[in-house]
Design an enzyme around this catalytic site. Structure first.
Site, mmCIF file in Angstrom:
data_model
loop_
_atom_site.group_PDB
_atom_site.id
_atom_site.type_symbol
_atom_site.label_atom_id
_atom_site.label_comp_id
_atom_site.label_asym_id
_atom_site.label_seq_id
_atom_site.Cartn_x
_atom_site.Cartn_y
_atom_site.Cartn_z
ATOM 1 N N GLY A 9 0.810 -1.214 0.000
ATOM 2 C CA GLY A 9 0.000 0.000 0.000
ATOM 3 C C GLY A 9 0.842 1.261 0.000
ATOM 4 O O GLY A 9 0.350 2.339 -0.316
ATOM 5 N N GLU A 25 -3.195 3.945 13.455
ATOM 6 C CA GLU A 25 -1.919 4.352 12.870
ATOM 7 C C GLU A 25 -1.395 5.669 13.444
ATOM 8 O O GLU A 25 -0.489 6.283 12.893
ATOM 9 C CB GLU A 25 -2.062 4.454 11.354
ATOM 10 C CG GLU A 25 -2.459 3.149 10.686
ATOM 11 C CD GLU A 25 -1.311 2.157 10.547
ATOM 12 O OE1 GLU A 25 -0.222 2.559 10.095
ATOM 13 O OE2 GLU A 25 -1.504 0.967 10.892
ATOM 14 N N HIS A 53 -1.750 6.707 4.492
ATOM 15 C CA HIS A 53 -2.094 7.501 5.674
ATOM 16 C C HIS A 53 -2.636 8.846 5.208
ATOM 17 O O HIS A 53 -2.280 9.330 4.125
ATOM 18 C CB HIS A 53 -0.869 7.756 6.570
ATOM 19 C CG HIS A 53 -0.354 6.540 7.261
ATOM 20 N ND1 HIS A 53 0.992 6.232 7.318
ATOM 21 C CD2 HIS A 53 -0.987 5.550 7.930
ATOM 22 C CE1 HIS A 53 1.155 5.095 7.994
ATOM 23 N NE2 HIS A 53 -0.033 4.674 8.371
ATOM 24 N N CYS A 106 6.092 12.336 8.173
ATOM 25 C CA CYS A 106 6.199 10.997 8.775
ATOM 26 C C CYS A 106 7.218 10.982 9.907
ATOM 27 O O CYS A 106 7.071 10.235 10.874
ATOM 28 C CB CYS A 106 6.617 9.967 7.728
ATOM 29 S SG CYS A 106 5.353 9.561 6.518
#
Length: 447
Positions: A24, A174, A248, A365
């Site tokens: 993904g 997440e 995300h 991130c």
């Protein structure tokens, strides 16, 4: 009450390598089996931290995890000494060795979801550790992440650190990568936007790639963090963009104070969400990037939205971007137009984060945003705050312990395991963390 946002960046680990573990995440898959440079990776991250600290932004560090993580291999049935286990798994199941050696904890946007004290019913800062249930290599992280956060946010009068949700798919969480906070001043109550990809009774979900975050998990995290129910919005991410590699929400949207910067296709019911935010957030501004200017695929390739949106003292905002945005003619053209227009984003700053980007992790991130009052900031472990001395010490530490070349085959080298443990032993003393790693608690460092 006056408060500021502190960015806690993850230090890249010594076993940073390209294994394509994250289905993904298209960058992760595309760079599988390439040779990595862990020393360059950690220094690229440190340079970003130091540059932002020098520019007046509050910056801190979160350490890497113990890797390869031998306890996980023992759970999988491999026996013997640490060295024997490394040899066995390298010969019998190299995929497991790669998984337990992943440096993915560096992406601390997935470490936890944060609620500032201004939004919490009990007036404390809350951090709920993410279970990262969707990927085995990431599901290993929660216990050590919790230990690290407790060592950084020690004062229980100011901070509440919550354990991760149960490790089941229904509660896949997440962390802050699927969470935004909007409002005025950092110290005032804000609106928390929790973004999910799926919910149990809803058939609207992606078809090609997994939706990692569940609504059920988002609701549980909001409860644990004691977010005032009047200050929460739950919104579904557009499943079509998940299927295009937006694993995300921070790959397709970023917010800061009253501004939401996102792609026009980011959310499932975007017009409804924008209207909700306009009603709930004073001075709200949505900067929606049209597909005709930046396609979703170009946004994913350049990580345009996996950027940091930071408030400057004059009220304007700085957009921190990976170099890939500058290298893409169309995205760079859009960005130059953006800063010339009438909106709070008045400047852009580009960083070379190629080592992290090749594994699918950009500036956003690598950081966990924590809004803190002056009193709360004084209660944070001071040794993790970035300054000249820490920058110098961490660079010297990286020069001593990090390799400049790493392949999947190198993960079986017992020396790499010993180097990593020695490095983390030194780091925990440097950052005044105590014995947070399993090898420190079992005496494995001696073996």
């Amino acid at each position: 009450m006056t408060a500021h946002e502190v960015n806690f960046d993850g230090l890249v680990g010594l076993t940073h390598h390209y294994a394509g573990l994250s289905f993904g995440n298209e960058a992760s898959t595309r760079h599988r089996f390439q040779v990595s440079n862990p020393r360059l990776a950690v220094k690229q991250g440190l340079l970003k931290m130091k540059a932002l600290a020098d520019a007046g932004f509050l910056q801190a560090v979160i350490p890497p995890h113990e890797r390869p993580f031998i306890p996980a291999l023992r759970q999988l049935g491999f026996t013997g000494s640490d060295e024997q286990i490394l040899d066995k798994v390298a010969r019998q199941a190299p995929r497991w060795l790669s998984s337990v050696s992943s440096a993915s904890p560096m992406w601390v946007a997935n470490a936890a979801t944060v609620c500032p004290s201004a939004d919490a019913l009990d007036g404390k800062v809350h951090l709920t550790v993410a279970n990262l249930n969707n990927k085995f290599h990431r599901a290993l992280e929660a216990p050590v992440t919790e230990a690290l956060l407790r060592a950084i946010f020690r004062d229980e009068n100011q901070f509440s650190v919550h354990s991760a949700l149960p490790q089941v798919a229904l509660l896949g969480d997440e962390g802050a990568a699927n969470h935004n906070r909007l409002g005025g001043e950092y110290g005032s109550a804000g609106v928390q936007l929790f973004v999910y990809g799926r919910e149990e009774e809803n058939e609207i979900r992606p078809a090609r790639y997994p939706a990692r975050q569940s609504r059920e998990a988002s609701e549980a995290v909001a409860r644990l963090n004691q977010v005032n129910p009047q200050q929460v919005i739950f919104a579904q991410q557009n499943p079509e963009v998940i299927d295009q590699g937006v694993f995300h929400n921070d790959v397709i949207a970023v917010s800061n104070r009253q501004v939401l910067f996102c792609h026009e296709a980011a959310f499932a019911r975007q017009k409804v969400l924008i209207n909700q935010l306009r009603t709930r957030v004073d001075g709200f501004m949505a900067i929606e990037v049209p597909a005709e200017e930046v396609s979703v695929s170009d946004a994913v390739a350049t990580y345009l939205f996996n950027s940091q949106l930071l408030s400057r003292d004059d009220g304007s905002m700085l957009l921190v971007l990976p170099r890939e945005c500058q290298d893409h003619a169309g995205v760079w053209r859009y960005l130059n137009k953006l800063v010339a227009e009438d909106n709070p984003i008045s400047a852009i700053q580009v960083f070379d984060l190629r080592e992290s980007m090749a594994n699918g992790g950009g500036p956003a991130c690598l950081r966990l945003r924590v809004v803190l009052t002056e009193e709360e900031r004084r209660a944070v472990n001071p040794a993790v705050m970035m300054n000249d001395a820490l920058f110098t010490a961490l660079n010297a530490w990286a020069d001593r312990y990090y390799r400049d070349r790493l392949t999947a085959a190198d993960l079986a080298d017992p020396l790499l395991l010993r180097e990593g443990r020695e490095a983390l032993d030194v780091l925990t003393r440097l950052l005044d963390l105590g014995s947070v790693y399993p090898f420190q608690q079992t005496g494995a460092a001696d073996g």
